[in-house]
Design a protein around this motif. Structure first.
Motif, mmCIF file in Angstrom:
data_model
loop_
_atom_site.group_PDB
_atom_site.id
_atom_site.type_symbol
_atom_site.label_atom_id
_atom_site.label_comp_id
_atom_site.label_asym_id
_atom_site.label_seq_id
_atom_site.Cartn_x
_atom_site.Cartn_y
_atom_site.Cartn_z
ATOM 1 N N MET A 23 0.816 -1.210 0.000
ATOM 2 C CA MET A 23 0.000 0.000 0.000
ATOM 3 C C MET A 23 0.859 1.273 0.000
ATOM 4 S SD MET A 23 -3.116 -0.364 -0.417
ATOM 5 C CE MET A 23 -3.777 1.232 0.000
ATOM 6 N N PRO A 30 -17.332 19.763 -1.736
ATOM 7 C CA PRO A 30 -16.292 18.730 -1.817
ATOM 8 C C PRO A 30 -15.087 19.181 -2.641
ATOM 9 C CG PRO A 30 -18.248 18.108 -3.078
ATOM 10 C CD PRO A 30 -18.601 19.316 -2.291
ATOM 11 N N THR A 66 -7.584 4.029 1.949
ATOM 12 C CA THR A 66 -8.319 3.063 2.774
ATOM 13 C C THR A 66 -7.717 1.681 2.597
ATOM 14 O OG1 THR A 66 -10.343 4.343 2.507
ATOM 15 C CG2 THR A 66 -10.595 2.076 3.258
ATOM 16 N N ASN A 78 0.498 7.693 -5.860
ATOM 17 C CA ASN A 78 -0.574 8.695 -5.902
ATOM 18 C C ASN A 78 -0.064 10.090 -5.568
ATOM 19 O OD1 ASN A 78 -2.526 6.865 -6.599
ATOM 20 N ND2 ASN A 78 -3.053 6.392 -4.486
ATOM 21 N N HIS A 126 -6.928 4.565 -2.272
ATOM 22 C CA HIS A 126 -5.715 3.951 -1.715
ATOM 23 C C HIS A 126 -5.409 4.382 -0.290
ATOM 24 C CE1 HIS A 126 -4.370 2.830 -5.951
ATOM 25 N NE2 HIS A 126 -4.570 1.723 -5.277
ATOM 26 N N ALA A 179 -17.367 9.653 3.926
ATOM 27 C CA ALA A 179 -17.760 11.004 4.360
ATOM 28 C C ALA A 179 -17.794 11.958 3.174
ATOM 29 C CB ALA A 179 -16.786 11.529 5.415
ATOM 30 N N ARG A 230 -8.898 9.346 -11.643
ATOM 31 C CA ARG A 230 -7.619 9.392 -10.924
ATOM 32 C C ARG A 230 -7.865 9.840 -9.479
ATOM 33 N NH1 ARG A 230 -3.291 6.846 -11.664
ATOM 34 N NH2 ARG A 230 -3.113 7.488 -13.833
ATOM 35 N N LEU A 252 -16.655 4.197 -2.101
ATOM 36 C CA LEU A 252 -15.596 3.254 -2.502
ATOM 37 C C LEU A 252 -15.234 2.211 -1.441
ATOM 38 C CD1 LEU A 252 -13.100 5.383 -4.607
ATOM 39 C CD2 LEU A 252 -14.278 3.313 -5.324
ATOM 40 N N PRO A 253 -15.074 2.621 -0.182
ATOM 41 C CA PRO A 253 -14.664 1.600 0.804
ATOM 42 C C PRO A 253 -15.804 0.689 1.269
ATOM 43 C CG PRO A 253 -14.765 3.753 1.853
ATOM 44 C CD PRO A 253 -15.119 3.963 0.419
ATOM 45 N N GLN A 304 -16.553 8.737 -4.084
ATOM 46 C CA GLN A 304 -15.382 8.486 -3.226
ATOM 47 C C GLN A 304 -15.808 7.995 -1.846
ATOM 48 O OE1 GLN A 304 -14.145 10.228 -0.393
ATOM 49 N NE2 GLN A 304 -15.887 11.631 -0.355
ATOM 50 N N ALA A 305 -16.964 8.471 -1.390
ATOM 51 C CA ALA A 305 -17.436 8.027 -0.065
ATOM 52 C C ALA A 305 -17.894 6.568 -0.100
ATOM 53 C CB ALA A 305 -18.571 8.925 0.405
ATOM 54 N N ARG A 358 -10.394 9.114 5.934
ATOM 55 C CA ARG A 358 -10.083 7.715 5.637
ATOM 56 C C ARG A 358 -9.130 7.174 6.706
ATOM 57 N NH1 ARG A 358 -11.905 6.098 0.864
ATOM 58 N NH2 ARG A 358 -13.060 7.718 -0.214
ATOM 59 N N PRO A 359 -9.022 5.847 6.778
ATOM 60 C CA PRO A 359 -8.285 5.293 7.921
ATOM 61 C C PRO A 359 -6.761 5.398 7.867
ATOM 62 C CG PRO A 359 -9.237 3.534 6.591
ATOM 63 C CD PRO A 359 -9.714 4.801 6.002
ATOM 64 N N PHE A 366 -11.484 18.419 -4.618
ATOM 65 C CA PHE A 366 -10.760 17.376 -5.361
ATOM 66 C C PHE A 366 -9.507 17.972 -5.978
ATOM 67 C CE2 PHE A 366 -15.160 15.936 -5.381
ATOM 68 C CZ PHE A 366 -14.990 14.655 -4.893
ATOM 69 N N THR A 394 -8.733 19.285 0.429
ATOM 70 C CA THR A 394 -8.554 17.861 0.090
ATOM 71 C C THR A 394 -8.007 17.067 1.278
ATOM 72 O OG1 THR A 394 -6.484 18.545 -0.929
ATOM 73 C CG2 THR A 394 -8.302 18.104 -2.407
ATOM 74 N N GLU A 441 -9.065 6.872 -7.607
ATOM 75 C CA GLU A 441 -7.956 5.938 -7.345
ATOM 76 C C GLU A 441 -7.111 6.430 -6.176
ATOM 77 O OE1 GLU A 441 -6.608 3.463 -11.268
ATOM 78 O OE2 GLU A 441 -5.742 5.427 -10.993
ATOM 79 N N ILE A 442 -6.792 7.729 -6.218
ATOM 80 C CA ILE A 442 -5.949 8.304 -5.160
ATOM 81 C C ILE A 442 -6.635 8.154 -3.795
ATOM 82 C CG2 ILE A 442 -5.111 10.523 -4.242
ATOM 83 C CD1 ILE A 442 -4.436 11.302 -7.149
ATOM 84 N N LEU A 443 -7.891 8.557 -3.725
ATOM 85 C CA LEU A 443 -8.587 8.533 -2.434
ATOM 86 C C LEU A 443 -8.832 7.108 -1.937
ATOM 87 C CD1 LEU A 443 -10.979 11.521 -3.108
ATOM 88 C CD2 LEU A 443 -9.216 11.431 -1.358
#
Lengths: 278, 301
Positions: free
Chosen positions: A1, B83, B102, A8, B100, B78, B93, B145-146, B142-143, A106-107, B85, A99, B96-98
């Motif tokens: 990860m 929002p 989690t 990223n 990762h 959340a 993209r 995704l997990p 994005q919220a 997130r965790p 970005f 941002t 994808e970034i956000l």
């Protein structure tokens, strides 16, 4: 990860146009200096300096000599500006844009996030220095032949090296320049971790280095030179000395590494305890 | 799903959240209401481990956010007001970034979410070209995704036009119905909250002034419209008989608890008042909220 997150961060960093300001400025400055060297009295003065010391100008007015001449002012004037610009942005810009709140919903831990950002910043610093060296040498080579290196060295006046040895020293010097850039970036990064605007982080980092430079130049502080980062930033030039003062360079590089680690820890601690609000 | 126990947050000398104890049950759409600066965003910040509590505890998905933040937020999504970005990158993209931050997320999952929120055709365009509504969809993507069990929405309708607000309402209901998510909704749009939420809490100057169901709000005995020739005299009589608590002086009276409307009619007629109209009006959330906010004392600090 970790590598996915680092990738990223690099996407974010290299996706921004302002990241490339430094690269563009380097190329423009080099082109201007190259033309000035070639087409003004600069080259003539330099040839007379070499001749006055009993050396053949045509042997040492080379791509390597001109590349080092071009790199020097950029290291002092432009590099600090562009690495601190990016370093100051790394955390503070994300806070300003909002941002960071998205990320920290997130965790991922704050330490992990900072580490990823800092590594991305160090990669940027390395790329910037590498591009500076490659473009300086490449552009100088277009106008000047591949011959020996004439270089001014602190404490030794100047030194002369053959082309092969000169290139090797030029490459090693750039490794130390990467550490210089990394330290400058880390200082801006540390300020960026506090609750402040990105521009403020950049200005504070530049101010810190400027104060170092000014104080180092005051005769009273001669005996305290080891306390000034700018004194250690010059270690890269020692690489061109004969013999190479390995211990002096190692001492400076260790000190820069320690300074980098210290400012990272200070920044990480400040970031860990602060509240992230909109 | 969320438990706040004696939660407190102080910024300098200002107490932003004061002794807040609250529980958001699993499977509910829970509304968090309050004026600007009431402490809603600070409370949400503490739920997400972005703001450190001065005192008290926050548990999310069974884990303490202060000490086990990573575990607590693993199944949380959340969305914040306006929002943000990376505008220079594509929507894909950004996702994808956000994602990762989690866990490793397969492309198929990203595509699934993009399809779900209806962003398929534009997801590879730079975010700077997106409309406000598209950014809201990307925020939702994005919220989601997990694969969250809990969705925290902080002013999600902010800046949206009426169509956008209606779409947001439908989406929230869909999320609740189809995915069974627990949703915490912080909003100023009282009509939306009333239509969506089963449970609400109201914050005022950092303190909780109400915590109950929307059914409780509606059942709370509200205003009764009274048409009579001499309104002030009628009000004076009802006060004397201890049947009402308040009046607007023109048209409405507020009944005391457990006082039926026909008791008012009987009292007025027996006293010789001519009553031409008397009807109870079901209390809206807006009525309830405004009464609550106007009745609450100003902050001590």
């Amino acid at each position: 990860m970790f590598f996915a997150q680092l990738q990223n961060e690099l996407w974010k960093l290299f996706g921004k146009k302002r990241t490339y300001i430094g690269f563009g400025a380097f190329v423009l400055a080099q082109l201007a200096m190259l033309l000035a060297f070639k087409f003004t009295r600069w080259q003539g003065d330099f040839e007379r300096l070499l001749a006055g010391n009993g050396y053949l100008a045509e042997e040492f007015i080379s791509a390597l000599t001109v590349a080092v001449i071009m790199v020097l002012p950029q290291i002092v004037l432009l590099m600090p500006l562009y690495v601190t610009l990016v370093g100051g942005d790394l955390v503070a810009k994300e806070t300003e844009d909002g941002t960071l709140r998205m990320i920290l919903a997130r965790p991922i831990s704050r330490h992990r996030l900072l580490l990823v950002k800092w590594v991305a910043g160090m990669i940027f610093a390395a790329v910037l220095v590498a591009v500076l060296g490659i473009t300086a040498l490449g552009m100088a080579r277009i106008f000047f032949p591949w011959k020996g290196l004439f270089v001014f060295v602190p404490g030794q006046a100047f030194n002369l090296l053959n082309a092969q040895e000169g290139l090797l020293r030029f490459l090693i010097a750039h490794i130390f320049l990467i550490l210089n850039a990394g330290t400058m970036l880390s200082i801006a990064f540390m300020f960026s971790c506090f609750n402040m605007k990105p521009a403020a982080a950049t200005i504070l980092a530049l101010s810190y280095m400027f104060v170092n430079l000014v104080m180092e130049g005051i005769p009273f502080f001669d005996r305290y030179q080891n306390w000034f980062l700018t004194h250690h930033f010059r270690a890269w030039l020692m690489v061109f000395s004969d013999p190479v003062p390995v211990w002096r360079i190692a001492q400076s590089e260790c000190l820069l590494l320690a300074a980098t680690a210290t400012v990272f820890v200070i920044g990480a601690t400040a970031f860990q305890v602060r509240d992230i609000k909109s | 799903m969320i438990t706040l126990t004696h939660l407190q947050k102080q910024f300098g000398h200002r107490l932003a959240v004061k002794d807040l104890t609250l529980s958001v049950p699993a499977g509910e759409i829970f509304g968090l209401l309050g004026h600007n600066g009431a402490g809603k965003s600070t409370t949400i910040g503490m739920m997400l481990g972005q703001v450190w509590p001065t005192a008290g505890h926050v548990r999310v998905c069974g884990h303490d956010v202060t000490t086990q933040r990573a575990r607590a937020l693993r199944q949380v999504g959340a969305i914040f007001e306006a929002p943000a970005f990376y505008d220079y990158l594509s929507g894909w993209r950004n996702l994808e970034i956000l994602s990762h931050y989690t866990a490793s997320t397969p492309k198929s999952r990203i595509q699934e979410v993009v399809d779900w929120v209806g962003l398929t055709g534009r997801v590879h365009s730079p975010v700077r070209t997106y409309s406000h509504g598209m950014r809201a969809r990307l925020a939702l993507a994005q919220a989601l995704l997990p694969q969250p069990a809990l969705l925290i929405l902080d002013e999600p309708g902010s800046g949206l036009d009426p169509e956008g607000i209606a779409e947001m309402r439908q989406t929230i209901l869909r999320l609740h119905r189809e995915l069974g998510l627990t949703i915490l909704l912080s909003s100023h749009l009282l009509t939306e909250v009333e239509q969506l939420c089963s449970h609400i809490a109201v914050l005022q100057h950092g303190e909780k002034v109400f915590d109950g169901t929307i059914a409780d709000v509606r059942a709370t005995r509200g205003r009764v419209a009274l048409r009579t020739r001499n309104f002030p005299a009628a009000v004076a009589l009802l006060r004397e008989k201890n049947l009402i608590s308040d009046s607007d002086g023109k048209e409405y009276i507020h009944l005391k608890a457990d006082v039926p409307v026909d008791a008012i009619a009987r009292a007025l007629v027996q006293a010789g008042h001519e009553v031409s109209g008397l009807w109870a009006r079901e209390q809206t959330l807006e009525d309830f909220y405004l009464q609550l906010v106007q009745a609450a004392p100003p902050p001590a600090n």
